[in-house]
Design a protein around this motif. Structure first.
Motif, PDB file in Angstrom:
ATOM      1  N   UNK A   1      22.899  26.940 -25.369  1.00  0.00           N
ATOM      2  CA  UNK A   1      21.526  26.450 -25.522  1.00  0.00           C
ATOM      3  C   UNK A   1      21.580  24.953 -25.793  1.00  0.00           C
ATOM      4  N   UNK A   2      20.737  24.206 -25.093  1.00  0.00           N
ATOM      5  CA  UNK A   2      20.641  22.759 -25.311  1.00  0.00           C
ATOM      6  C   UNK A   2      19.231  22.443 -25.797  1.00  0.00           C
ATOM      7  N   UNK A   3      19.144  21.763 -26.930  1.00  0.00           N
ATOM      8  CA  UNK A   3      17.852  21.352 -27.490  1.00  0.00           C
ATOM      9  C   UNK A   3      17.850  19.846 -27.687  1.00  0.00           C
ATOM     10  N   UNK A   4      16.645  19.290 -27.672  1.00  0.00           N
ATOM     11  CA  UNK A   4      16.487  17.859 -27.952  1.00  0.00           C
ATOM     12  C   UNK A   4      15.988  17.719 -29.388  1.00  0.00           C
ATOM     13  N   UNK A   5      16.821  17.151 -30.240  1.00  0.00           N
ATOM     14  CA  UNK A   5      16.480  16.966 -31.654  1.00  0.00           C
ATOM     15  C   UNK A   5      16.506  15.471 -31.961  1.00  0.00           C
ATOM     16  N   UNK A   6      15.335  14.929 -32.309  1.00  0.00           N
ATOM     17  CA  UNK A   6      15.205  13.491 -32.617  1.00  0.00           C
ATOM     18  C   UNK A   6      15.757  12.615 -31.495  1.00  0.00           C
ATOM     19  N   UNK A   7      15.439  13.017 -30.264  1.00  0.00           N
ATOM     20  CA  UNK A   7      15.855  12.213 -29.120  1.00  0.00           C
ATOM     21  C   UNK A   7      17.295  12.368 -28.716  1.00  0.00           C
ATOM     22  N   UNK A   8      18.037  13.233 -29.404  1.00  0.00           N
ATOM     23  CA  UNK A   8      19.451  13.471 -29.075  1.00  0.00           C
ATOM     24  C   UNK A   8      19.657  14.920 -28.629  1.00  0.00           C
ATOM     25  N   UNK A   9      20.661  15.137 -27.793  1.00  0.00           N
ATOM     26  CA  UNK A   9      20.954  16.483 -27.288  1.00  0.00           C
ATOM     27  C   UNK A   9      21.804  17.250 -28.294  1.00  0.00           C
ATOM     28  N   UNK A  10      21.457  18.523 -28.465  1.00  0.00           N
ATOM     29  CA  UNK A  10      22.200  19.375 -29.393  1.00  0.00           C
ATOM     30  C   UNK A  10      22.630  20.634 -28.653  1.00  0.00           C
ATOM     31  N   UNK A  11      23.945  20.885 -28.620  1.00  0.00           N
ATOM     32  CA  UNK A  11      24.501  22.031 -27.895  1.00  0.00           C
ATOM     33  C   UNK A  11      24.934  23.116 -28.859  1.00  0.00           C
TER      34      UNK A  11
END
Length: 486
Positions: A278-288
């Motif tokens: 799963x890839x999410x955008x948290x505070x403008x950064x990518x989180x895997x």
């Protein structure tokens, strides 16, 4: 003359463990869970859950390794390791040939009952008045219906098969008359021999309106002109205006070209995709993140490690005990390897996907396929210092959940092509632009492949007409003539 000589050659051979690891890496989440379940069932030394007293087990395990040399002398008197392997809870009747008890609980798994498409059609035949010959022919015809709902075999072949396999001697006229009755079954259009007949059957079932009557006339008498979208010829042939033709075409577009696919009880297996990442955008950064189902908690069995302790503590060791403990050691070896292999699998998956995510950062931040960079397997393999085949195994069968939907990882890979400025651009980017141009075209005068090639060149992508045709086919977009609307 025969000659003998020595030749030195370097070769790389994969160990069975490496081969198993490669297979584990290739498995998507659901298949991996099945493999994990199988391993837990087959190896009693492997248990799920949090690991306990790992350090203590490792000490005993390492010390016991030295007790298995070929030169070791085995004494008759020993500590009884067999008691570690015994199970006093097994009732006596379980060891007999008919190993069941009268009060055993029935453990059979019930299967969901369902009606096949063929049986669904046969059940409807009971509402018709048919003599024995007609019923035999009707049931054979229903059995010849494929999963799309068509009878694709010539009637002459069906006549022959009825004679050879059913002992029913008839002719094509009789078979065709029975087939007309099969055409009355639901879903509408079932039993048709081709698309034209399928659409015609469905139209004849509808309430007659001017648009329906015109649609029937077009399908029955001008099907070739309709499929080739020769609209001007249809307007002249039937002496109608464009609005009337539009209404008739709209009625045809509402029909089902595969009536068999509409039957919900055809018992087809529906495949559910479980994202591996799963890839999410948290505070403008990518989180895997890796799907937690790929990271199970496993440990070696305390019971089996206790067996090793008992063997180590004994002064005298018999042959039977040594054989028993060898079996235990093999299971413990397999359990420890499997746990390590899963950890390595997790690390490989995460590292590979992380490299892909950062390589395609612009795309994952925007969701715009035009931001996909050219990327081949070797790009990622070089980035993470792994073999191309390993990256291929991760990409081919894994899915990632993104803010823009669940995507197959291998779709992020594409070849490069240079634009008019000499920059490398992804072929996916070009396909997306091609798709956008076709979506916005005037459907009364769709662009030919030559025209599309000129438009792409104007946008900075010098692509030949043949390449445009190839990309259009890969996007499953028909030629200009078949995209034409009135």
């Amino acid at each position: 003359m025969l000659k003998q000589h020595l030749q030195f050659k370097l070769s790389q051979k994969l160990s069975p463990q490496q081969i198993q690891l490669m297979k584990l890496i290739q498995l998507p989440t659901q298949a991996f869970e099945q493999r994990l379940k199988q391993e837990l069932e087959e190896n009693p030394a492997l248990e799920s859950g949090k690991e306990q007293t790992k350090e203590e087990f490792d000490d005993v395990f390492e010390d016991t390794q030295d007790d298995f040399s070929d030169n070791e002398e085995i004494n008759a008197e020993d500590i009884n390791v067999d008691e570690y392997l015994s199970d006093d809870e097994i009732p006596d009747y379980r060891t007999r040939s008919k190993n069941y008890s009268s009060d055993d609980e029935e453990k059979n798994v019930p299967y969901a009952a369902g009606t096949s498409f063929t049986q669904h059609l046969k059940n409807q035949l009971n509402t018709f008045r048919l003599n024995d010959e007609e019923r035999g022919i009707a049931e054979f015809l229903v059995g010849s219906v494929d999963e799309s709902g068509y009878v694709r075999r010539p009637l002459s072949d069906i006549v022959d098969d009825l004679a050879f396999t059913q002992n029913v001697y008839t002719d094509e006229t009789t078979v065709e008359s029975v087939l007309k009755k099969v055409h009355q079954l639901d879903p509408a259009g079932v039993g048709a021999r081709d698309l034209q007949e399928c659409l015609s059957i469905q139209l004849h079932r509808k309430e007659k309106t001017k648009a329906i009557e015109l649609a029937i006339n077009i399908i029955d008498n001008a099907f070739e002109q309709f499929t080739k979208k020769h609209y001007k010829k249809l307007l002249q042939k039937f002496d109608i205006d464009e609005e009337q033709l539009k209404d008739a075409i709209h009625e045809v577009e509402r029909l089902n070209p595969k009536p068999g696919g509409s039957y919900s009880g055809n018992n087809r297996i529906v495949e559910h995709v479980v994202p591996d990442f799963a890839i999410k955008i948290v505070d403008g950064e990518l989180e895997l993140t890796l799907n937690g189902r790929n990271a199970p908690e496993l440990h070696v069995s305390n019971e089996y490690s206790n067996m090793l302790k008992g063997y180590k503590a004994s002064k005298d060791k018999s042959k039977s005990q040594k054989d028993a403990v060898l079996f235990i050691k093999q299971k413990l070896d397999a359990a420890k390897w499997f746990i390590e292999a899963i950890k390595q699998r997790q690390q490989t998956l995460f590292v590979t996907m992380s490299a892909i995510m950062h390589y395609q950062k612009e795309y994952f931040l925007t969701g715009d396929e035009r931001n996909l960079k050219p990327m081949i397997l070797k790009d990622i393999a070089d980035e993470i210092d792994m073999d191309v085949s390993t990256v291929s195994r991760v990409a081919n069968s894994k899915y990632v959940d993104t803010p823009y939907g669940t995507k197959l990882i291998k779709e992020f890979f594409s070849e490069s092509m240079k634009n008019d400025q000499g920059e490398d651009v992804s072929t996916r980017e070009i396909k997306k632009i091609l798709e956008t141009v076709i979506e916005k075209e005037n459907k009364r005068k769709p662009y030919t492949d030559e025209a599309l090639s000129k438009i792409l060149k104007e946008k900075g992508y010098p692509i030949a007409r043949r390449t445009v045709a190839k990309y259009r086919e890969q996007l499953d977009i028909p030629v200009a003539r078949l995209r034409k609307k009135i």
